[in-house]
Every structure is written in C-alpha cells, then in structure tokens.
Motif scaffolding. Structure first.
Motif, PDB file in Angstrom:
ATOM      1  N   GLU A  41      -8.428   6.915  13.932  1.00  0.00           N
ATOM      2  CA  GLU A  41      -7.902   7.203  15.270  1.00  0.00           C
ATOM      3  C   GLU A  41      -6.958   8.402  15.269  1.00  0.00           C
ATOM      4  N   SER A  42      -6.226   8.604  14.182  1.00  0.00           N
ATOM      5  CA  SER A  42      -5.211   9.669  14.140  1.00  0.00           C
ATOM      6  C   SER A  42      -5.644  10.883  13.326  1.00  0.00           C
ATOM      7  N   GLY A  43      -6.887  10.888  12.839  1.00  0.00           N
ATOM      8  CA  GLY A  43      -7.320  12.009  12.007  1.00  0.00           C
ATOM      9  C   GLY A  43      -6.485  12.126  10.749  1.00  0.00           C
ATOM     10  N   ASP A  44      -6.395  10.993  10.005  1.00  0.00           N
ATOM     11  CA  ASP A  44      -5.556  10.947   8.797  1.00  0.00           C
ATOM     12  C   ASP A  44      -4.102  11.286   9.110  1.00  0.00           C
ATOM     13  N   PHE A  45      -3.623  10.731  10.240  1.00  0.00           N
ATOM     14  CA  PHE A  45      -2.228  10.844  10.677  1.00  0.00           C
ATOM     15  C   PHE A  45      -1.833  12.264  11.089  1.00  0.00           C
ATOM     16  N   ARG A  46      -2.810  13.101  11.314  1.00  0.00           N
ATOM     17  CA  ARG A  46      -2.469  14.462  11.765  1.00  0.00           C
ATOM     18  C   ARG A  46      -2.047  14.466  13.235  1.00  0.00           C
ATOM     19  N   VAL A  78      -6.013  -2.581   4.200  1.00  0.00           N
ATOM     20  CA  VAL A  78      -7.117  -1.621   4.086  1.00  0.00           C
ATOM     21  C   VAL A  78      -7.877  -1.532   5.404  1.00  0.00           C
ATOM     22  N   GLN A  79      -8.141  -2.678   6.040  1.00  0.00           N
ATOM     23  CA  GLN A  79      -8.813  -2.654   7.349  1.00  0.00           C
ATOM     24  C   GLN A  79      -7.930  -1.967   8.397  1.00  0.00           C
ATOM     25  N   TYR A  80      -6.644  -2.242   8.356  1.00  0.00           N
ATOM     26  CA  TYR A  80      -5.679  -1.672   9.297  1.00  0.00           C
ATOM     27  C   TYR A  80      -5.636  -0.153   9.174  1.00  0.00           C
ATOM     28  N   PHE A  81      -5.468   0.331   7.952  1.00  0.00           N
ATOM     29  CA  PHE A  81      -5.358   1.780   7.759  1.00  0.00           C
ATOM     30  C   PHE A  81      -6.681   2.500   7.993  1.00  0.00           C
ATOM     31  N   ALA A  82      -7.795   1.841   7.753  1.00  0.00           N
ATOM     32  CA  ALA A  82      -9.089   2.477   8.042  1.00  0.00           C
ATOM     33  C   ALA A  82      -9.183   2.830   9.524  1.00  0.00           C
ATOM     34  N   GLN A  83      -8.716   1.921  10.386  1.00  0.00           N
ATOM     35  CA  GLN A  83      -8.740   2.188  11.827  1.00  0.00           C
ATOM     36  C   GLN A  83      -7.723   3.250  12.215  1.00  0.00           C
ATOM     37  N   LEU A  84      -6.500   3.142  11.684  1.00  0.00           N
ATOM     38  CA  LEU A  84      -5.456   4.105  12.027  1.00  0.00           C
ATOM     39  C   LEU A  84      -5.812   5.509  11.554  1.00  0.00           C
ATOM     40  N   MET A  85      -6.376   5.618  10.362  1.00  0.00           N
ATOM     41  CA  MET A  85      -6.696   6.941   9.816  1.00  0.00           C
ATOM     42  C   MET A  85      -7.828   7.592  10.586  1.00  0.00           C
ATOM     43  N   ALA A 133      -6.854   8.561  -0.477  1.00  0.00           N
ATOM     44  CA  ALA A 133      -8.006   8.075   0.281  1.00  0.00           C
ATOM     45  C   ALA A 133      -8.331   8.946   1.481  1.00  0.00           C
ATOM     46  N   ALA A 134      -7.371   9.703   1.971  1.00  0.00           N
ATOM     47  CA  ALA A 134      -7.586  10.544   3.150  1.00  0.00           C
ATOM     48  C   ALA A 134      -8.664  11.587   2.886  1.00  0.00           C
ATOM     49  N   LYS A 135      -9.350  11.978   3.942  1.00  0.00           N
ATOM     50  CA  LYS A 135     -10.420  12.973   3.822  1.00  0.00           C
ATOM     51  C   LYS A 135      -9.887  14.395   3.921  1.00  0.00           C
ATOM     52  N   GLY A 136      -8.624  14.531   4.241  1.00  0.00           N
ATOM     53  CA  GLY A 136      -7.982  15.838   4.333  1.00  0.00           C
ATOM     54  C   GLY A 136      -6.480  15.659   4.251  1.00  0.00           C
ATOM     55  N   PRO A 137      -5.718  16.728   4.454  1.00  0.00           N
ATOM     56  CA  PRO A 137      -4.255  16.623   4.390  1.00  0.00           C
ATOM     57  C   PRO A 137      -3.722  15.668   5.454  1.00  0.00           C
ATOM     58  N   VAL A 138      -2.700  14.906   5.110  1.00  0.00           N
ATOM     59  CA  VAL A 138      -2.081  13.994   6.070  1.00  0.00           C
ATOM     60  C   VAL A 138      -0.803  14.617   6.609  1.00  0.00           C
ATOM     61  N   ASN A 139      -0.417  14.163   7.793  1.00  0.00           N
ATOM     62  CA  ASN A 139       0.891  14.530   8.330  1.00  0.00           C
ATOM     63  C   ASN A 139       1.893  13.541   7.759  1.00  0.00           C
ATOM     64  N   GLU A 140       2.758  14.012   6.894  1.00  0.00           N
ATOM     65  CA  GLU A 140       3.669  13.138   6.164  1.00  0.00           C
ATOM     66  C   GLU A 140       4.606  12.377   7.102  1.00  0.00           C
ATOM     67  N   LEU A 184       0.864  -1.174   0.000  1.00  0.00           N
ATOM     68  CA  LEU A 184       0.000   0.000   0.000  1.00  0.00           C
ATOM     69  C   LEU A 184       0.902   1.225   0.000  1.00  0.00           C
ATOM     70  N   THR A 185       0.709   2.123  -0.942  1.00  0.00           N
ATOM     71  CA  THR A 185       1.653   3.236  -1.103  1.00  0.00           C
ATOM     72  C   THR A 185       1.198   4.490  -0.388  1.00  0.00           C
ATOM     73  N   ALA A 186       2.152   5.374  -0.149  1.00  0.00           N
ATOM     74  CA  ALA A 186       1.844   6.665   0.473  1.00  0.00           C
ATOM     75  C   ALA A 186       0.886   7.463  -0.400  1.00  0.00           C
ATOM     76  N   GLN A 187       1.044   7.376  -1.712  1.00  0.00           N
ATOM     77  CA  GLN A 187       0.172   8.117  -2.609  1.00  0.00           C
ATOM     78  C   GLN A 187      -1.271   7.622  -2.508  1.00  0.00           C
ATOM     79  N   GLN A 188      -1.458   6.325  -2.383  1.00  0.00           N
ATOM     80  CA  GLN A 188      -2.807   5.790  -2.229  1.00  0.00           C
ATOM     81  C   GLN A 188      -3.438   6.260  -0.920  1.00  0.00           C
ATOM     82  N   ILE A 189      -2.632   6.317   0.137  1.00  0.00           N
ATOM     83  CA  ILE A 189      -3.143   6.793   1.430  1.00  0.00           C
ATOM     84  C   ILE A 189      -3.539   8.260   1.325  1.00  0.00           C
ATOM     85  N   ARG A 190      -2.714   9.063   0.670  1.00  0.00           N
ATOM     86  CA  ARG A 190      -3.044  10.486   0.488  1.00  0.00           C
ATOM     87  C   ARG A 190      -4.353  10.642  -0.280  1.00  0.00           C
TER      88      ARG A 190
END
Length: 322
Positions: free
Chosen positions: A54-59, A45-52, A12-19, A4-10
């Motif tokens: 919990e962390s507000g898209d890694f912010r 996908v299940q893992y990142f759905a929970q992390l994103m 899918a995120a609902k807003g800006p991510v903390n890189e 799963l790539t960083a670009q795919q995560i960006r």
C-alpha cells in the motif's frame, strides 16, 4: 520491541524504503503491538506485506493527488463519509498513513478508536494531516488491522481474504504475495529471492512459483519459528487450495443430462413419478436405446430363468414321489 527488525524489512523491500515512515510503523508496534496480538511472526509478515504494498515500501504515507477521475469523485463519496457536495472534502480526507486510511468516516472511526482506549488523540477529523505524526501514523494501520479482525485470517495464512479486506478487491495481489514471500524468506534466514532454495529444502516442486502449496509451507515454517506447538500449527496452517479444472458449462450440462437418464428411465418404467416419454426428450438416443434394451431384456431373461427353475423343481418332485 518488535520481533521484526528494520533490517529485515529493508532486506525484503523491493526498493529503497523511507526510513522515517518505516520507523513510525515500528514505533507503534513497539508501544502497542502486544496489546493487539502483533507479537507473532506469521501475523507481522502478513501485516507488513499489506503495508509495504500500500505504501510502496513505505515511500508514501499519503495518497498522491492528481486528481485522477476516481479522486475527483471522492468529493461526493458519501459511502466514505464525505459530504454529497463539491466542497473539497474528498482531497481533505484522501489516504493517509501506511495503509492509506481514506474518507471522513474512516478517519472519524480511527479517532474514536484511539479515544476509547484513552490515547488522547489529536483532532484527525479537523486536520487529517495529523495522522502522519507519531505514534498515530503507525497506529492508523494497527487500527485498521484490529478493527477488521485480520489476525484471525493471518493465523490461517489467508492472504487472499486479507487483501480483499484491505483493498476491497484483489488489486495488486501479485505484489502483495511477492512481499509476503520475500519477508517470510528473510525472517526464516533465507535471501529474499531464495524461494527455490526453500522449496528444495521442504520437498516442494522447485518452480519459483509462490503458489498455494509454497505459501502454506512458508506459513507452517513461520508458525514453527513462532514456537507454536505442532498440534496448534496444524489447526492454524493455511489450507492448500488447489486449482480446479474448468469444465465448460455446455459439457458439464451434457454430462449431468446423461447421468440423470437412468433415474428417469427407472421412473418411467416403474410409473411411480408420473413421468411420460416426453420427460426423456433431448437425451442422447444411443444411450436411451441401450438403457431401454437393457430394461426390456432383463425382465424377459428373468422370466425365462424362472420357468426353467420351476420346471426343474417339478421334475425333482415327481422323481421323488415315484
């Protein structure tokens, strides 16, 4: 390297991510993901759905401290491994990492988990801020996922139970599902908001609703993208849980009462159970009257027919003898 790539995560995120925070998670996956079975798209996908969620898209990689009334109670939360005294360990052991690891017992368990695997961790117990350094920040999420055996639930596409295991309830469930759907669509080659397009292509109702059937179809598509054989995919595919009609308790009780009437009448007439007339009290009198009438008429009709049959046989016998 994570599949799963960083670009795919960006995307899918609902807003800006903390890189930086996102990179910490990916670093741990690159180093340790295969060891913990995190080499399948449907699990990631299940893992990142929970992390994103919990962390507000890694912010955020640590709990925002108010303190709120709930946070004030952390200090005496012995169930989290904090002391019963008001000594400040509630704030010290507040949530860290992308999955918000919280409480002295969880932090100690994470340290022990790392040490058991020969990872030579720093002393998180003395200084929980060290959790937010690499590779420990991403590892804290892998620890939580592995120690709760969440791959098994991810293999079934069971985001409901995963959410309960991560959160202790269903808080933010809609947002978790939204992240799951957006990320699933992206890795399957769709735009993150193209759910209706996916539904149309897979013969689903085109309603933009990420309900059980749509989530099951996304899960199967991810299994196929993983190269899981169809026989195994059938076992691993999420069961579709349809919504059931809610029957008011009073109505359900009335139905059960009426349907149990026949058995009670049979017992009453047969005398086998020792039930009396009082056993039928409270039943619908119209249903009772019909059943009692049927119970009385049926034996009488049988007796009349029996008489006619015997008389007919007697007449035939007399004719033959004469």
């Amino acid at each position: 390297m994570s599949i799963l790539t960083a670009q795919q995560i960006r995307m899918a995120a609902k807003g800006p991510v903390n890189e930086s925070n996102m990179r910490s998670v990916l670093i741990s996956l690159d180093r340790y993901g295969d060891e913990f079975g995190m080499n399948r798209l449907h699990r990631l996908v299940q893992y990142f759905a929970q992390l994103m969620h919990e962390s507000g898209d890694f912010r955020y990689d640590r709990e925002i401290w108010g303190p709120t009334p709930a946070q004030k109670r952390y200090d005496t939360r012995v169930d989290l491994g904090n002391t019963p005294e008001l000594d400040g360990d509630g704030k010290k052991n507040a949530g860290r990492g992308p999955i918000q690891l919280t409480g002295g017992s969880n932090i100690r368990a994470f340290y022990d988990w790392c040490a058991k695997r020969g990872m030579n961790p720093p002393d998180f117990v003395a200084n929980p801020d060290l959790i937010n350094t690499d590779p420990w920040e991403g590892l804290s999420a892998l620890y939580y996922w592995d120690s709760r055996n969440l791959n098994r639930l991810a293999d079934q596409g069971d985001i409901e139970t995963i959410s309960k295991k991560v959160n202790g309830g269903m808080n933010g469930f809609d947002d978790r599902v939204e992240h799951l759907v957006r990320l699933s669509l992206v890795v399957l080659g769709y735009a993150p908001d193209a759910l209706e397009q996916f539904q149309a292509k897979n013969g689903l109702a085109i309603d933009n609703d990420p309900g059980p059937k749509t989530r099951a179809a996304l899960h199967k598509a991810l299994l196929a993208a993983d190269g899981v054989p169809m026989a195994a995919a059938g076992i691993m595919a999420a069961p579709v849980v349809e919504e059931k009609a809610v029957v008011p308790q009073a109505v359900e009780g009335e139905v059960k009462r009426k349907f149990s009437l026949l058995g009670k009448v049979g017992s009453l007439l047969g005398g086998g159970s020792g039930l009396g007339i009082a056993a039928l009290a409270g039943f619908d009198w119209r249903a009772l009257a019909v059943l009692l009438a049927a119970a009385i008429v049926a034996p009488l009709a049988f007796l009349l027919l029996r008489g006619w049959i015997i008389a007919g046989i007697k007449d035939v016998r007399e004719a033959l003898e004469s």
